[in-house]
Design a protein around this motif. Structure first.
Motif, PDB file in Angstrom:
ATOM      1  N   LEU A  11       6.080  -0.745  -0.956  1.00 20.03           N
ATOM      2  CA  LEU A  11       6.928   0.329  -0.935  1.00 20.03           C
ATOM      3  C   LEU A  11       8.397  -0.128  -0.754  1.00 20.03           C
ATOM      4  N   ILE A  12       9.487   0.203  -1.477  1.00 22.02           N
ATOM      5  CA  ILE A  12      10.743  -0.307  -1.328  1.00 22.02           C
ATOM      6  C   ILE A  12      11.450   0.804  -1.021  1.00 22.02           C
ATOM      7  N   ALA A  13      12.346   0.918   0.152  1.00 23.99           N
ATOM      8  CA  ALA A  13      12.905   2.082   0.616  1.00 23.99           C
ATOM      9  C   ALA A  13      14.359   2.025   0.113  1.00 23.99           C
ATOM     10  N   PHE A  14      15.010   3.001  -0.030  1.00 26.14           N
ATOM     11  CA  PHE A  14      16.428   3.060  -0.461  1.00 26.14           C
ATOM     12  C   PHE A  14      17.122   2.408   0.991  1.00 26.14           C
ATOM     13  N   PRO A  15      18.125   1.525   0.638  1.00 24.67           N
ATOM     14  CA  PRO A  15      19.016   0.942   1.663  1.00 24.67           C
ATOM     15  C   PRO A  15      19.393   1.945   2.854  1.00 24.67           C
ATOM     16  N   ASN A  16      19.522   3.091   2.460  1.00 25.11           N
ATOM     17  CA  ASN A  16      20.121   4.118   3.248  1.00 25.11           C
ATOM     18  C   ASN A  16      19.220   4.869   4.059  1.00 25.11           C
ATOM     19  N   LYS A  17      17.904   4.516   3.681  1.00 24.08           N
ATOM     20  CA  LYS A  17      16.886   5.626   4.107  1.00 24.08           C
ATOM     21  C   LYS A  17      15.840   4.600   4.787  1.00 24.08           C
ATOM     22  N   VAL A  18      16.019   3.472   5.201  1.00 26.17           N
ATOM     23  CA  VAL A  18      15.100   2.551   5.689  1.00 26.17           C
ATOM     24  C   VAL A  18      14.335   3.066   6.896  1.00 26.17           C
ATOM     25  N   GLU A  19      15.289   3.480   8.060  1.00 26.53           N
ATOM     26  CA  GLU A  19      14.678   4.063   9.057  1.00 26.53           C
ATOM     27  C   GLU A  19      13.832   5.077   9.210  1.00 26.53           C
ATOM     28  N   GLU A  20      14.106   5.939   8.174  1.00 26.11           N
ATOM     29  CA  GLU A  20      13.410   7.264   7.915  1.00 26.11           C
ATOM     30  C   GLU A  20      12.202   6.917   7.269  1.00 26.11           C
ATOM     31  N   ALA A  21      12.118   5.923   6.244  1.00 29.81           N
ATOM     32  CA  ALA A  21      10.875   5.495   5.542  1.00 29.81           C
ATOM     33  C   ALA A  21       9.924   4.882   6.440  1.00 29.81           C
ATOM     34  N   LYS A  22      10.574   4.155   7.407  1.00 31.67           N
ATOM     35  CA  LYS A  22       9.721   3.248   8.494  1.00 31.67           C
ATOM     36  C   LYS A  22       9.193   4.216   9.542  1.00 31.67           C
ATOM     37  N   ALA A  23      10.039   5.159   9.985  1.00 30.27           N
ATOM     38  CA  ALA A  23       9.154   6.218  10.871  1.00 30.27           C
ATOM     39  C   ALA A  23       8.001   7.031  10.150  1.00 30.27           C
ATOM     40  N   LEU A  24       8.255   7.427   8.757  1.00 23.69           N
ATOM     41  CA  LEU A  24       7.174   8.046   8.211  1.00 23.69           C
ATOM     42  C   LEU A  24       5.887   7.355   8.015  1.00 23.69           C
ATOM     43  N   LEU A  25       6.075   5.919   7.136  1.00 25.73           N
ATOM     44  CA  LEU A  25       5.014   4.982   7.363  1.00 25.73           C
ATOM     45  C   LEU A  25       4.363   4.696   8.799  1.00 25.73           C
ATOM     46  N   LEU A  26       5.224   4.595   9.766  1.00 27.32           N
ATOM     47  CA  LEU A  26       4.413   4.396  10.925  1.00 27.32           C
ATOM     48  C   LEU A  26       3.683   5.505  11.597  1.00 27.32           C
ATOM     49  N   GLY A  88       7.508   2.442  -5.938  1.00 27.98           N
ATOM     50  CA  GLY A  88       6.480   2.189  -5.302  1.00 27.98           C
ATOM     51  C   GLY A  88       5.782   3.539  -5.085  1.00 27.98           C
ATOM     52  N   PRO A  89       4.830   3.742  -4.641  1.00 28.90           N
ATOM     53  CA  PRO A  89       4.031   2.808  -3.937  1.00 28.90           C
ATOM     54  C   PRO A  89       3.367   1.782  -5.018  1.00 28.90           C
ATOM     55  N   ASP A  90       3.217   0.691  -4.898  1.00 31.45           N
ATOM     56  CA  ASP A  90       2.623  -0.311  -5.713  1.00 31.45           C
ATOM     57  C   ASP A  90       1.200  -0.657  -5.016  1.00 31.45           C
ATOM     58  N   ILE A  91       0.259  -0.207  -5.611  1.00 32.51           N
ATOM     59  CA  ILE A  91      -1.078  -0.341  -4.922  1.00 32.51           C
ATOM     60  C   ILE A  91      -2.021  -1.212  -5.532  1.00 32.51           C
ATOM     61  N   ARG A  92      -2.412  -2.137  -4.886  1.00 30.14           N
ATOM     62  CA  ARG A  92      -3.478  -3.156  -5.714  1.00 30.14           C
ATOM     63  C   ARG A  92      -4.666  -3.329  -4.814  1.00 30.14           C
ATOM     64  N   ARG A  93      -5.886  -3.180  -5.399  1.00 26.28           N
ATOM     65  CA  ARG A  93      -6.991  -3.374  -4.676  1.00 26.28           C
ATOM     66  C   ARG A  93      -7.822  -4.692  -5.233  1.00 26.28           C
ATOM     67  N   TYR A  94      -8.331  -5.225  -4.330  1.00 23.21           N
ATOM     68  CA  TYR A  94      -9.180  -6.583  -4.339  1.00 23.21           C
ATOM     69  C   TYR A  94     -10.429  -6.361  -3.676  1.00 23.21           C
ATOM     70  N   THR A  95     -11.443  -7.415  -4.189  1.00 21.29           N
ATOM     71  CA  THR A  95     -12.546  -7.753  -3.683  1.00 21.29           C
ATOM     72  C   THR A  95     -12.635  -9.036  -3.394  1.00 21.29           C
ATOM     73  N   LEU A  96     -13.205  -9.479  -2.147  1.00 16.75           N
ATOM     74  CA  LEU A  96     -13.147 -10.852  -1.613  1.00 16.75           C
ATOM     75  C   LEU A  96     -14.246 -11.514  -2.340  1.00 16.75           C
ATOM     76  N   LEU A  97     -13.965 -12.786  -2.836  1.00 12.75           N
ATOM     77  CA  LEU A  97     -14.783 -13.492  -3.856  1.00 12.75           C
ATOM     78  C   LEU A  97     -15.605 -14.436  -3.176  1.00 12.75           C
ATOM     79  N   ASP A  98     -15.194 -14.933  -1.853  1.00  9.15           N
ATOM     80  CA  ASP A  98     -16.262 -16.003  -1.103  1.00  9.15           C
ATOM     81  C   ASP A  98     -17.195 -15.325  -0.188  1.00  9.15           C
TER      82      ASP A  98
END
Length: 99
Positions: A11-26, A88-98
């Motif tokens: 996710l990419i936060a608006f520059p003036n909303k970084v701390e608010e976004a960080k708090a929500l995500l935490l 965002g959110p840009d959500i990518r899903r993966y499976t482990l190959l090895d």
């Protein structure tokens, strides 16, 4: 048996909303780590671009990831995100190959 799912959500936060976004995500970290099927759930912030947040996740199965995405705390956060994030959110899903 279902394969483990690795997910990366950016996710990419608006520059003036970084701390608010960080708090929500935490706020998502602790309840998500307690979810059935959650093996890893880490929130990262880019050192060179503080607007750039990434979750690195590992789930027991696709079903456990789907349950996470439908959970109350995730749905509540999704409702608040439009005012905080530029993309965002840009959500990518993966499976482990090895394994």
């Amino acid at each position: 048996m279902s394969k483990q799912i690795h997910a990366v959500a950016r996710l990419i936060a608006f520059p003036n909303k970084v701390e608010e976004a960080k708090a929500l995500l935490l706020e998502l970290v602790e309840p998500t780590r307690k979810e059935v099927g959650c093996l890893q759930y880490d929130l990262l912030q880019n050192q060179e671009d503080p607007t750039d947040f990434t979750f690195v996740e590992k789930w027991e199965s696709q079903e456990s990831l789907d349950a996470h995405l439908a959970s109350e705390h995730i749905q509540s956060a999704i409702a608040k995100l439009p005012e905080l994030i530029a993309s965002g959110p840009d959500i990518r899903r993966y499976t482990l190959l090895d394994s």
